[in-house]
Design an enzyme around this catalytic site. Structure first.
Site, PDB file in Angstrom:
ATOM      1  N   ASP A   1      -2.189  -4.649 -11.268  1.00 20.52           N
ATOM      2  CA  ASP A   1      -2.427  -5.049  -9.660  1.00 20.52           C
ATOM      3  C   ASP A   1      -1.786  -6.055  -9.051  1.00 20.52           C
ATOM      4  O   ASP A   1      -2.097  -7.463  -9.735  1.00 20.52           O
ATOM      5  CB  ASP A   1      -4.172  -5.756  -9.692  1.00 20.52           C
ATOM      6  CG  ASP A   1      -4.471  -5.321  -8.715  1.00 20.52           C
ATOM      7  OD1 ASP A   1      -4.058  -5.280  -7.249  1.00 20.52           O
ATOM      8  OD2 ASP A   1      -5.443  -5.748  -8.268  1.00 20.52           O
TER       9      ASP A   1
ATOM     10  N   ASN B   1       3.105   0.040   7.157  1.00 22.44           N
ATOM     11  CA  ASN B   1       3.123   1.325   8.262  1.00 22.44           C
ATOM     12  C   ASN B   1       3.741   0.716   9.307  1.00 22.44           C
ATOM     13  O   ASN B   1       3.546  -0.387   9.391  1.00 22.44           O
ATOM     14  CB  ASN B   1       1.827   2.058   8.132  1.00 22.44           C
ATOM     15  CG  ASN B   1       0.839   1.501   8.684  1.00 22.44           C
ATOM     16  OD1 ASN B   1       0.884   0.585   9.479  1.00 22.44           O
ATOM     17  ND2 ASN B   1      -0.011   1.429   8.013  1.00 22.44           N
TER      18      ASN B   1
ATOM     19  N   ASP C   1      -1.422  -1.544  -0.053  1.00 20.68           N
ATOM     20  CA  ASP C   1      -1.708  -2.716   1.430  1.00 20.68           C
ATOM     21  C   ASP C   1      -3.206  -2.525   2.109  1.00 20.68           C
ATOM     22  O   ASP C   1      -3.139  -3.598   1.790  1.00 20.68           O
ATOM     23  CB  ASP C   1      -1.241  -1.334   2.968  1.00 20.68           C
ATOM     24  CG  ASP C   1      -0.995  -2.176   4.316  1.00 20.68           C
ATOM     25  OD1 ASP C   1      -1.151  -2.950   4.218  1.00 20.68           O
ATOM     26  OD2 ASP C   1      -0.754  -1.066   5.163  1.00 20.68           O
TER      27      ASP C   1
ATOM     28  N   SER D   1       6.882   3.670  -0.574  1.00 23.04           N
ATOM     29  CA  SER D   1       7.019   4.459  -0.376  1.00 23.04           C
ATOM     30  C   SER D   1       6.370   6.348  -1.357  1.00 23.04           C
ATOM     31  O   SER D   1       6.087   7.295  -1.007  1.00 23.04           O
ATOM     32  CB  SER D   1       7.861   5.219  -0.250  1.00 23.04           C
ATOM     33  OG  SER D   1       8.884   4.578   1.593  1.00 23.04           O
ATOM     34  N   THR D   2       6.324   6.147  -3.144  1.00 18.89           N
ATOM     35  CA  THR D   2       5.861   6.564  -3.670  1.00 18.89           C
ATOM     36  C   THR D   2       4.021   7.236  -4.097  1.00 18.89           C
ATOM     37  O   THR D   2       4.010   7.428  -4.989  1.00 18.89           O
ATOM     38  CB  THR D   2       6.460   6.466  -5.823  1.00 18.89           C
ATOM     39  OG1 THR D   2       5.551   5.004  -5.667  1.00 18.89           O
ATOM     40  CG2 THR D   2       7.334   5.801  -4.836  1.00 18.89           C
ATOM     41  N   GLY D   3       3.297   6.410  -3.042  1.00 20.30           N
ATOM     42  CA  GLY D   3       1.492   7.509  -2.954  1.00 20.30           C
ATOM     43  C   GLY D   3       1.743   7.788  -2.014  1.00 20.30           C
ATOM     44  O   GLY D   3       2.434   8.988  -1.690  1.00 20.30           O
TER      45      GLY D   3
ATOM     46  N   TYR E   1       3.257   8.145   1.234  1.00 24.43           N
ATOM     47  CA  TYR E   1       4.161   8.675   2.195  1.00 24.43           C
ATOM     48  C   TYR E   1       5.037   9.462   0.566  1.00 24.43           C
ATOM     49  O   TYR E   1       6.683  10.206   1.427  1.00 24.43           O
ATOM     50  CB  TYR E   1       5.106   7.199   2.435  1.00 24.43           C
ATOM     51  CG  TYR E   1       4.640   6.635   3.363  1.00 24.43           C
ATOM     52  CD1 TYR E   1       3.250   6.858   3.780  1.00 24.43           C
ATOM     53  CD2 TYR E   1       5.589   5.759   3.814  1.00 24.43           C
ATOM     54  CE1 TYR E   1       2.988   6.705   4.966  1.00 24.43           C
ATOM     55  CE2 TYR E   1       5.007   5.109   5.073  1.00 24.43           C
ATOM     56  CZ  TYR E   1       3.877   5.545   5.830  1.00 24.43           C
ATOM     57  OH  TYR E   1       3.476   5.146   6.758  1.00 24.43           O
TER      58      TYR E   1
HETATM   59  N1  AR6 Z   1      -0.907  -2.632  -7.046  1.00 23.31           N
HETATM   60  C1  AR6 Z   1       0.815  -2.540  -7.741  1.00 23.31           C
HETATM   61  N2  AR6 Z   1       0.562  -0.765  -7.095  1.00 23.31           N
HETATM   62  C2  AR6 Z   1      -0.711  -0.031  -6.280  1.00 23.31           C
HETATM   63  C3  AR6 Z   1      -1.692  -0.952  -6.103  1.00 23.31           C
HETATM   64  C4  AR6 Z   1      -1.663  -2.013  -5.728  1.00 23.31           C
HETATM   65  N3  AR6 Z   1      -2.857  -2.578  -6.483  1.00 23.31           N
HETATM   66  N4  AR6 Z   1      -2.324  -0.612  -5.521  1.00 23.31           N
HETATM   67  C5  AR6 Z   1      -1.654   0.915  -5.140  1.00 23.31           C
HETATM   68  N5  AR6 Z   1      -0.679   0.782  -6.000  1.00 23.31           N
HETATM   69  P1  AR6 Z   1       1.299   3.629  -1.017  1.00 23.31           P
HETATM   70  P2  AR6 Z   1       3.136   4.126   0.158  1.00 23.31           P
HETATM   71  C6  AR6 Z   1       0.614   1.832  -6.366  1.00 23.31           C
HETATM   72  O1  AR6 Z   1       0.301   4.573  -0.900  1.00 23.31           O
HETATM   73  O2  AR6 Z   1       3.466   5.410  -0.300  1.00 23.31           O
HETATM   74  C7  AR6 Z   1      -0.883   2.791   3.181  1.00 23.31           C
HETATM   75  O3  AR6 Z   1      -2.272   3.020   3.926  1.00 23.31           O
HETATM   76  C8  AR6 Z   1       0.377   3.516  -5.950  1.00 23.31           C
HETATM   77  O4  AR6 Z   1      -0.318   3.292  -6.901  1.00 23.31           O
HETATM   78  O5  AR6 Z   1       0.492   1.895  -1.274  1.00 23.31           O
HETATM   79  O6  AR6 Z   1       4.356   3.470   0.566  1.00 23.31           O
HETATM   80  C9  AR6 Z   1       0.301   1.958   4.323  1.00 23.31           C
HETATM   81  O7  AR6 Z   1      -0.265   1.318   5.384  1.00 23.31           O
HETATM   82  C10 AR6 Z   1       1.582   4.099  -5.228  1.00 23.31           C
HETATM   83  O8  AR6 Z   1       2.331   3.997  -6.866  1.00 23.31           O
HETATM   84  O9  AR6 Z   1       2.414   2.902  -0.363  1.00 23.31           O
HETATM   85  C11 AR6 Z   1       0.947   3.353   4.710  1.00 23.31           C
HETATM   86  O10 AR6 Z   1       0.241   3.855   5.451  1.00 23.31           O
HETATM   87  C12 AR6 Z   1       2.846   2.231  -4.757  1.00 23.31           C
HETATM   88  O11 AR6 Z   1       1.610   1.736  -4.892  1.00 23.31           O
HETATM   89  C13 AR6 Z   1       0.671   3.999   3.452  1.00 23.31           C
HETATM   90  O12 AR6 Z   1      -0.024   3.641   2.801  1.00 23.31           O
HETATM   91  C14 AR6 Z   1       2.612   2.921  -3.751  1.00 23.31           C
HETATM   92  O13 AR6 Z   1       1.769   3.744  -2.544  1.00 23.31           O
HETATM   93  C15 AR6 Z   1       2.828   3.863   2.564  1.00 23.31           C
HETATM   94  O14 AR6 Z   1       2.905   4.476   1.387  1.00 23.31           O
END
Ligand code: AR6
Length: 179
Positions: A16, A30, A40, A123-125, A127
């Site tokens: 985490d 975002n 985020d 971007s891999t969640g 997005y």
């Molecule tokens: N520690 C490390 N990695 C994490 C954690 C954590 N605590 N929580 C999630 N991840 P995402 P995006 C991973 O969706 O794709 C938001 O709503 C997760 O498993 O957080 O860039 C923003 O406000 C994944 O592998 O970010 C934007 O609207 C990675 O973090 C949007 O999501 C990124 O997933 C951005 O989307």
């Protein structure tokens, strides 16, 4: 044995990111910079309301750029917020924009003289950028920054799942040993 061992410059770990005590952790934000889900949401929850108050003063951030704030209740001193591309199939410049995110973060790292920075997988969640495509782009940019920035001692990628960590490890192995 040295009392001050040289840190491993590039570390891949599972966990985490809100628990990481680096000079900065990176937020996959975002364009509003006003919080969201995923990493985020976790960063804003752990940092407390001071982070959102500072983010409000920034008036957003365009995709591919980055902004720096304090870390508030986080163990990290700063948060560097970057906005990754939404994956739209790969023909909208998503790979270049993702690389630009990493470079924008490192511009701030350099400007603020930071020595350690931890990244999530941008971007891999939500997005939907395919992890197997994002990992080599991320690793290429991280390694380039470690070569280019003499004050930078450690870059950590904090993967949320063991499966994601495996993908990054395989991408690092495929890229060969660090130069
Ligand atoms: N520690 C490390 N990695 C994490 C954690 C954590 N605590 N929580 C999630 N991840 P995402 P995006 C991973 O969706 O794709 C938001 O709503 C997760 O498993 O957080 O860039 C923003 O406000 C994944 O592998 O970010 C934007 O609207 C990675 O973090 C949007 O999501 C990124 O997933 C951005 O989307």
């Amino acid at each position: 044995m040295s009392q001050h061992p040289v840190p491993e410059p590039l570390v891949l770990t599972q966990g985490d990111i809100t628990r990481v005590a680096a000079d900065a952790i990176v937020n996959a934000a975002n364009t509003s910079l006003l919080g969201g889900g995923g990493v985020d949401g976790a960063i804003h929850r752990a940092a407390g309301p001071g982070l959102l108050a500072e983010c409000r003063t920034l008036h957003g951030c365009p995709t591919g750029e980055a902004r720096i704030t304090g870390g508030y209740h986080l163990p990290a001193r700063h948060v560097i917020h970057t906005v990754g591309p939404v994956w739209q199939g790969g023909h909208k410049g998503e790979r270049e924009t993702l690389a630009r995110c990493y470079r924008s973060v490192f511009e701030l790292v350099e400007r603020h003289g930071l020595r350690s920075v931890a990244f999530p997988s941008i971007s891999t969640g939500a997005y939907r950028f395919p992890l197997s495509e994002a990992a080599p782009i991320a690793l290429r940019e991280l390694r380039a920054a470690l070569v280019r920035l003499p004050r930078l001692e450690q870059v950590t990628v904090v993967l949320f799942s063991a499966e994601d960590l495996d993908v990054y490890r395989q991408a690092l192995a495929a890229a060969g040993a660090p130069s």
